[in-house]
Design a protein around this motif. Structure first.
Motif, mmCIF file in Angstrom:
data_model
loop_
_atom_site.group_PDB
_atom_site.id
_atom_site.type_symbol
_atom_site.label_atom_id
_atom_site.label_comp_id
_atom_site.label_asym_id
_atom_site.label_seq_id
_atom_site.Cartn_x
_atom_site.Cartn_y
_atom_site.Cartn_z
ATOM 1 N N MET A 154 0.820 -1.194 0.000
ATOM 2 C CA MET A 154 0.000 0.000 0.000
ATOM 3 C C MET A 154 0.866 1.261 0.000
ATOM 4 O O MET A 154 0.544 2.227 -0.674
ATOM 5 C CB MET A 154 -0.924 -0.038 1.226
ATOM 6 N N THR A 155 1.957 1.237 0.748
ATOM 7 C CA THR A 155 2.872 2.372 0.790
ATOM 8 C C THR A 155 3.511 2.591 -0.574
ATOM 9 O O THR A 155 3.730 3.729 -0.982
ATOM 10 C CB THR A 155 3.968 2.135 1.847
ATOM 11 N N TYR A 156 3.789 1.507 -1.268
ATOM 12 C CA TYR A 156 4.387 1.587 -2.605
ATOM 13 C C TYR A 156 3.437 2.283 -3.575
ATOM 14 O O TYR A 156 3.868 3.128 -4.371
ATOM 15 C CB TYR A 156 4.739 0.171 -3.073
ATOM 16 N N LEU A 157 2.160 1.953 -3.505
ATOM 17 C CA LEU A 157 1.173 2.592 -4.378
ATOM 18 C C LEU A 157 1.026 4.074 -4.052
ATOM 19 O O LEU A 157 0.875 4.904 -4.955
ATOM 20 C CB LEU A 157 -0.171 1.888 -4.271
ATOM 21 N N LEU A 158 1.079 4.426 -2.782
ATOM 22 C CA LEU A 158 1.013 5.827 -2.381
ATOM 23 C C LEU A 158 2.227 6.595 -2.892
ATOM 24 O O LEU A 158 2.103 7.726 -3.361
ATOM 25 C CB LEU A 158 0.907 5.932 -0.854
ATOM 26 N N LEU A 159 3.388 5.961 -2.827
ATOM 27 C CA LEU A 159 4.604 6.584 -3.330
ATOM 28 C C LEU A 159 4.520 6.816 -4.836
ATOM 29 O O LEU A 159 4.892 7.894 -5.334
ATOM 30 C CB LEU A 159 5.812 5.711 -2.981
ATOM 31 N N ILE A 160 4.026 5.843 -5.578
ATOM 32 C CA ILE A 160 3.859 5.989 -7.031
ATOM 33 C C ILE A 160 2.846 7.091 -7.336
ATOM 34 O O ILE A 160 3.063 7.909 -8.238
ATOM 35 C CB ILE A 160 3.450 4.655 -7.672
ATOM 36 N N TYR A 161 1.749 7.140 -6.572
ATOM 37 C CA TYR A 161 0.742 8.182 -6.765
ATOM 38 C C TYR A 161 1.350 9.569 -6.545
ATOM 39 O O TYR A 161 1.121 10.494 -7.332
ATOM 40 C CB TYR A 161 -0.435 7.952 -5.815
ATOM 41 N N ARG A 162 2.126 9.729 -5.490
ATOM 42 C CA ARG A 162 2.760 11.022 -5.211
ATOM 43 C C ARG A 162 3.779 11.385 -6.291
ATOM 44 O O ARG A 162 3.898 12.548 -6.666
ATOM 45 C CB ARG A 162 3.423 11.000 -3.842
ATOM 46 N N LEU A 163 4.518 10.401 -6.770
ATOM 47 C CA LEU A 163 5.484 10.635 -7.844
ATOM 48 C C LEU A 163 4.777 11.120 -9.103
ATOM 49 O O LEU A 163 5.212 12.077 -9.742
ATOM 50 C CB LEU A 163 6.269 9.350 -8.132
ATOM 51 N N ILE A 164 3.670 10.470 -9.439
ATOM 52 C CA ILE A 164 2.920 10.849 -10.637
ATOM 53 C C ILE A 164 2.316 12.243 -10.476
ATOM 54 O O ILE A 164 2.428 13.081 -11.377
ATOM 55 C CB ILE A 164 1.842 9.797 -10.964
ATOM 56 N N THR A 165 1.680 12.517 -9.346
ATOM 57 C CA THR A 165 1.047 13.831 -9.165
ATOM 58 C C THR A 165 2.087 14.954 -9.145
ATOM 59 O O THR A 165 1.857 16.021 -9.716
ATOM 60 C CB THR A 165 0.202 13.886 -7.882
ATOM 61 N N TYR A 166 3.239 14.709 -8.538
ATOM 62 C CA TYR A 166 4.283 15.736 -8.524
ATOM 63 C C TYR A 166 4.773 16.012 -9.941
ATOM 64 O O TYR A 166 4.907 17.166 -10.353
ATOM 65 C CB TYR A 166 5.455 15.317 -7.637
ATOM 66 N N ASN A 167 5.052 14.965 -10.697
ATOM 67 C CA ASN A 167 5.575 15.160 -12.048
ATOM 68 C C ASN A 167 4.534 15.748 -12.990
ATOM 69 O O ASN A 167 4.883 16.512 -13.884
ATOM 70 C CB ASN A 167 6.135 13.852 -12.597
ATOM 71 N N VAL A 168 3.264 15.417 -12.800
ATOM 72 C CA VAL A 168 2.217 16.041 -13.624
ATOM 73 C C VAL A 168 2.134 17.530 -13.316
ATOM 74 O O VAL A 168 1.950 18.345 -14.220
ATOM 75 C CB VAL A 168 0.860 15.335 -13.413
ATOM 76 N N LYS A 169 2.310 17.893 -12.046
ATOM 77 C CA LYS A 169 2.325 19.317 -11.696
ATOM 78 C C LYS A 169 3.511 20.023 -12.336
ATOM 79 O O LYS A 169 3.391 21.162 -12.790
ATOM 80 C CB LYS A 169 2.379 19.490 -10.179
#
Length: 128
Positions: free
Chosen positions: A1-16
């Motif tokens: 679950m932590t891995y998915l949260l990390l990927i989500y944060r990585l994606i949202t940061y890079n999209v920003k």
């Protein structure tokens, strides 16, 4: 679950970073540009085929790929991150590959929606 949260944060940061918190404006610009080109073509020559529809989709695709990538490079240069990204071995590939992949994925989704709109309204063709 932590891995998915990390990927989500990585994606949202890079999209920003890629779209500079203006993703809605890019989507709106792509739809308006697509509608503008279709409107001009309808009044000029209403003979549609797959080649014409492909031409309609190329220009919004270029808009959705070129500007975010150019803005991302300029943003990294302004924040003096460009030297860091390209100074650390193998780091530049990871950062820019993620950003490029996200920009391509966003463009594919938007162009897929635009293709469906063209398929429903203008000319029946195979989307994929």
């Amino acid at each position: 679950m932590t891995y998915l949260l990390l990927i989500y944060r990585l994606i949202t940061y890079n999209v920003k970073v890629i779209f500079a918190n203006k993703f809605v404006y890019f989507v709106l610009a792509a739809f308006l540009f697509f509608a503008f080109i279709i409107t001009i073509t309808i009044f000029e020559d209403p003979d549609f085929n797959e080649e014409v529809i492909y031409g309609f989709l190329v220009f919004p695709g270029l808009l959705l790929i070129f500007y975010p990538m150019a803005y991302g490079i300029q943003n990294d240069d302004d924040s003096k991150m460009l030297e860091t990204i390209f100074g650390i071995p193998n780091y530049r590939y990871k950062v820019w590959l993620v950003r490029f992949g996200l920009a391509i994925a966003g463009a594919v989704v938007i162009l897929y929606v635009l293709g469906h709109i063209a398929n429903l309204t203008l000319y029946r063709f195979s989307i994929l």
